[in-house]
Scaffold this motif. Structure first.
Motif, PDB file in Angstrom:
ATOM      1  N   GLN A 129     -72.294 -17.317  24.626  1.00  0.00           N
ATOM      2  CA  GLN A 129     -70.880 -17.046  24.850  1.00  0.00           C
ATOM      3  C   GLN A 129     -70.748 -15.867  25.793  1.00  0.00           C
ATOM      4  N   TYR A 130     -69.948 -16.031  26.833  1.00  0.00           N
ATOM      5  CA  TYR A 130     -69.725 -14.937  27.785  1.00  0.00           C
ATOM      6  C   TYR A 130     -68.222 -14.844  28.024  1.00  0.00           C
ATOM      7  N   LEU A 131     -67.650 -13.703  27.646  1.00  0.00           N
ATOM      8  CA  LEU A 131     -66.206 -13.513  27.683  1.00  0.00           C
ATOM      9  C   LEU A 131     -65.555 -14.614  26.834  1.00  0.00           C
ATOM     10  N   ASP A 132     -64.681 -15.430  27.411  1.00  0.00           N
ATOM     11  CA  ASP A 132     -64.008 -16.480  26.649  1.00  0.00           C
ATOM     12  C   ASP A 132     -64.592 -17.860  26.914  1.00  0.00           C
ATOM     13  N   CYS A 133     -65.787 -17.916  27.450  1.00  0.00           N
ATOM     14  CA  CYS A 133     -66.392 -19.189  27.834  1.00  0.00           C
ATOM     15  C   CYS A 133     -67.698 -19.419  27.068  1.00  0.00           C
ATOM     16  N   TYR A 134     -67.913 -20.639  26.651  1.00  0.00           N
ATOM     17  CA  TYR A 134     -69.177 -21.039  26.018  1.00  0.00           C
ATOM     18  C   TYR A 134     -69.990 -21.831  27.032  1.00  0.00           C
ATOM     19  N   VAL A 135     -71.226 -21.442  27.228  1.00  0.00           N
ATOM     20  CA  VAL A 135     -72.084 -22.064  28.233  1.00  0.00           C
ATOM     21  C   VAL A 135     -73.320 -22.629  27.559  1.00  0.00           C
ATOM     22  N   GLN A 136     -73.567 -23.920  27.796  1.00  0.00           N
ATOM     23  CA  GLN A 136     -74.767 -24.566  27.280  1.00  0.00           C
ATOM     24  C   GLN A 136     -75.737 -24.707  28.442  1.00  0.00           C
ATOM     25  N   ASN A 137     -76.816 -23.945  28.393  1.00  0.00           N
ATOM     26  CA  ASN A 137     -77.741 -23.844  29.517  1.00  0.00           C
ATOM     27  C   ASN A 137     -78.946 -24.751  29.303  1.00  0.00           C
ATOM     28  N   LEU A 138     -79.411 -25.377  30.385  1.00  0.00           N
ATOM     29  CA  LEU A 138     -80.557 -26.276  30.341  1.00  0.00           C
ATOM     30  C   LEU A 138     -81.456 -25.977  31.532  1.00  0.00           C
ATOM     31  N   GLN A 139     -82.758 -25.795  31.291  1.00  0.00           N
ATOM     32  CA  GLN A 139     -83.665 -25.355  32.352  1.00  0.00           C
ATOM     33  C   GLN A 139     -85.020 -26.056  32.246  1.00  0.00           C
ATOM     34  N   ASP A 140     -85.597 -26.362  33.415  1.00  0.00           N
ATOM     35  CA  ASP A 140     -86.976 -26.848  33.459  1.00  0.00           C
ATOM     36  C   ASP A 140     -87.907 -25.635  33.409  1.00  0.00           C
ATOM     37  N   LEU A 141     -88.887 -25.652  32.510  1.00  0.00           N
ATOM     38  CA  LEU A 141     -89.705 -24.464  32.269  1.00  0.00           C
ATOM     39  C   LEU A 141     -90.784 -24.236  33.315  1.00  0.00           C
ATOM     40  N   CYS A 142     -91.125 -25.234  34.109  1.00  0.00           N
ATOM     41  CA  CYS A 142     -92.116 -25.031  35.164  1.00  0.00           C
ATOM     42  C   CYS A 142     -91.452 -24.514  36.435  1.00  0.00           C
ATOM     43  N   SER A 143     -90.477 -25.236  36.930  1.00  0.00           N
ATOM     44  CA  SER A 143     -89.827 -24.870  38.196  1.00  0.00           C
ATOM     45  C   SER A 143     -88.746 -23.821  38.014  1.00  0.00           C
ATOM     46  N   HIS A 144     -88.328 -23.572  36.753  1.00  0.00           N
ATOM     47  CA  HIS A 144     -87.209 -22.681  36.440  1.00  0.00           C
ATOM     48  C   HIS A 144     -85.895 -23.204  37.020  1.00  0.00           C
ATOM     49  N   TYR A 145     -85.884 -24.495  37.369  1.00  0.00           N
ATOM     50  CA  TYR A 145     -84.649 -25.097  37.878  1.00  0.00           C
ATOM     51  C   TYR A 145     -83.622 -25.161  36.751  1.00  0.00           C
ATOM     52  N   LYS A 146     -82.400 -24.704  37.049  1.00  0.00           N
ATOM     53  CA  LYS A 146     -81.336 -24.691  36.057  1.00  0.00           C
ATOM     54  C   LYS A 146     -80.382 -25.842  36.345  1.00  0.00           C
ATOM     55  N   PHE A 147     -80.268 -26.740  35.384  1.00  0.00           N
ATOM     56  CA  PHE A 147     -79.357 -27.859  35.525  1.00  0.00           C
ATOM     57  C   PHE A 147     -77.921 -27.372  35.389  1.00  0.00           C
ATOM     58  N   ALA A 148     -76.989 -28.171  35.890  1.00  0.00           N
ATOM     59  CA  ALA A 148     -75.570 -27.809  35.766  1.00  0.00           C
ATOM     60  C   ALA A 148     -75.234 -27.597  34.294  1.00  0.00           C
ATOM     61  N   PRO A 149     -74.699 -26.439  33.929  1.00  0.00           N
ATOM     62  CA  PRO A 149     -74.456 -26.153  32.509  1.00  0.00           C
ATOM     63  C   PRO A 149     -73.195 -26.848  32.001  1.00  0.00           C
ATOM     64  N   LEU A 150     -73.104 -26.894  30.686  1.00  0.00           N
ATOM     65  CA  LEU A 150     -71.901 -27.376  30.026  1.00  0.00           C
ATOM     66  C   LEU A 150     -71.030 -26.168  29.715  1.00  0.00           C
ATOM     67  N   ASN A 151     -69.806 -26.145  30.246  1.00  0.00           N
ATOM     68  CA  ASN A 151     -68.890 -25.023  30.048  1.00  0.00           C
ATOM     69  C   ASN A 151     -67.696 -25.485  29.220  1.00  0.00           C
ATOM     70  N   THR A 152     -67.417 -24.786  28.152  1.00  0.00           N
ATOM     71  CA  THR A 152     -66.291 -25.116  27.288  1.00  0.00           C
ATOM     72  C   THR A 152     -65.580 -23.832  26.876  1.00  0.00           C
ATOM     73  N   VAL A 153     -64.353 -23.983  26.374  1.00  0.00           N
ATOM     74  CA  VAL A 153     -63.592 -22.830  25.882  1.00  0.00           C
ATOM     75  C   VAL A 153     -63.736 -22.704  24.370  1.00  0.00           C
ATOM     76  N   HIS A 154     -64.554 -23.554  23.768  1.00  0.00           N
ATOM     77  CA  HIS A 154     -64.817 -23.511  22.336  1.00  0.00           C
ATOM     78  C   HIS A 154     -66.316 -23.755  22.122  1.00  0.00           C
ATOM     79  N   MET A 155     -66.776 -23.461  20.928  1.00  0.00           N
ATOM     80  CA  MET A 155     -68.172 -23.732  20.601  1.00  0.00           C
ATOM     81  C   MET A 155     -68.419 -25.234  20.679  1.00  0.00           C
ATOM     82  N   PRO A 156     -69.300 -25.701  21.579  1.00  0.00           N
ATOM     83  CA  PRO A 156     -69.495 -27.146  21.722  1.00  0.00           C
ATOM     84  C   PRO A 156     -70.158 -27.748  20.482  1.00  0.00           C
ATOM     85  N   CYS A 157     -69.688 -28.917  20.107  1.00  0.00           N
ATOM     86  CA  CYS A 157     -70.276 -29.591  18.957  1.00  0.00           C
ATOM     87  C   CYS A 157     -71.502 -30.396  19.395  1.00  0.00           C
TER      88      CYS A 157
END
Length: 229
Positions: A129-157
């Motif tokens: 959670q950062y400020l008023d936004c919830y971010v669901q982060n997804l990353q490849d552990l070898c390349s450290h490539y970060k996929f487009a995150p899921l951004n919501t204004v509530h805790m995602p189910c």
């Protein structure tokens, strides 16, 4: 007889007032003045002065040979008593602390660390959670490539995270492992069903061990820094 002028007679203030202004006790102020009159150093290291000679190199080696843990060292009491006439307890404890810290750093450097050598072998999933936004982060552990995150204004189910994960799996293909913590929405039945269908092995972090999934934790900090800028 010539009258000696004092601070009190000249300015109308006494030594107790001057000590309070200087932020020290009156006894310390008077002690410092007395030392200056005698030609001595006004401020000295506290504690009993050690006069017995001591071999510091030998003592340093003896301290290194102690059984050091992460926060405590075994045998310090006996070793200090054997050298107490040549070193203060404060200096001895500082030497022990430095030796223990050096050993802990060396032990940490020798630990086995997993390095993922190929992309798409292991992904890591985590939310923040950062400020008023919830971010669901997804990353490849070898390349450290970060996929487009899921951004919501509530805790995602769990269903929302499952849909977010499924979109990336459809586009990029499934990895062999997925690292995650023990949050309820990351261990939802919908997510587990996707992992089982695509034969992805979940790697859950042990309890209270965020460092087990340290790469994604680090990426959360990077993301917060980027959003802050």
């Amino acid at each position: 007889m010539e009258r000696i002028e004092t601070v009190k007679s000249r300015y109308g203030v006494d030594q107790d007032y001057l000590a309070a202004v200087a932020g020290m006790s009156a006894s310390s102020y008077k002690r410092y003045k007395r030392r200056i009159r005698c030609g001595d150093v006004p401020v000295k290291k506290p504690g009993v002065k050690k006069v017995a000679p001591i071999d510091l190199q030998e003592l340093e080696q003896q301290i290194k040979d102690l059984d050091h843990g992460k926060k405590r060292s075994t045998g310090t009491g006996r070793l200090y008593q054997a050298n107490r006439h040549g070193i203060s307890r404060r200096e001895f404890n500082e030497m022990v602390r430095q030796a223990r810290s050096a050993q802990n750093r060396a032990s940490a450097a020798e630990l086995c660390r997993v390095r993922w050598l190929c992309p798409d072998i292991a992904w890591a999933l985590d939310g923040m959670q950062y400020l008023d936004c919830y971010v669901q982060n997804l990353q490849d552990l070898c390349s450290h490539y970060k996929f487009a995150p899921l951004n919501t204004v509530h805790m995602p189910c769990g269903e929302e995270i499952a849909g977010h994960l499924d979109r990336h799996l459809t586009r990029f293909g499934p990895p062999l492992f997925l690292k995650r913590d023990n949050a309820g929405n990351l261990n939802h039945l919908a997510i587990n069903a996707i992992l089982e269908e695509l034969m992805i092995i979940p790697l859950n972090s042990p309890g209270y061990s965020a460092s087990y999934n340290g790469a994604i934790e680090h990426s959360q900090g990077e993301l917060k820094s980027w959003i802050g800028k």
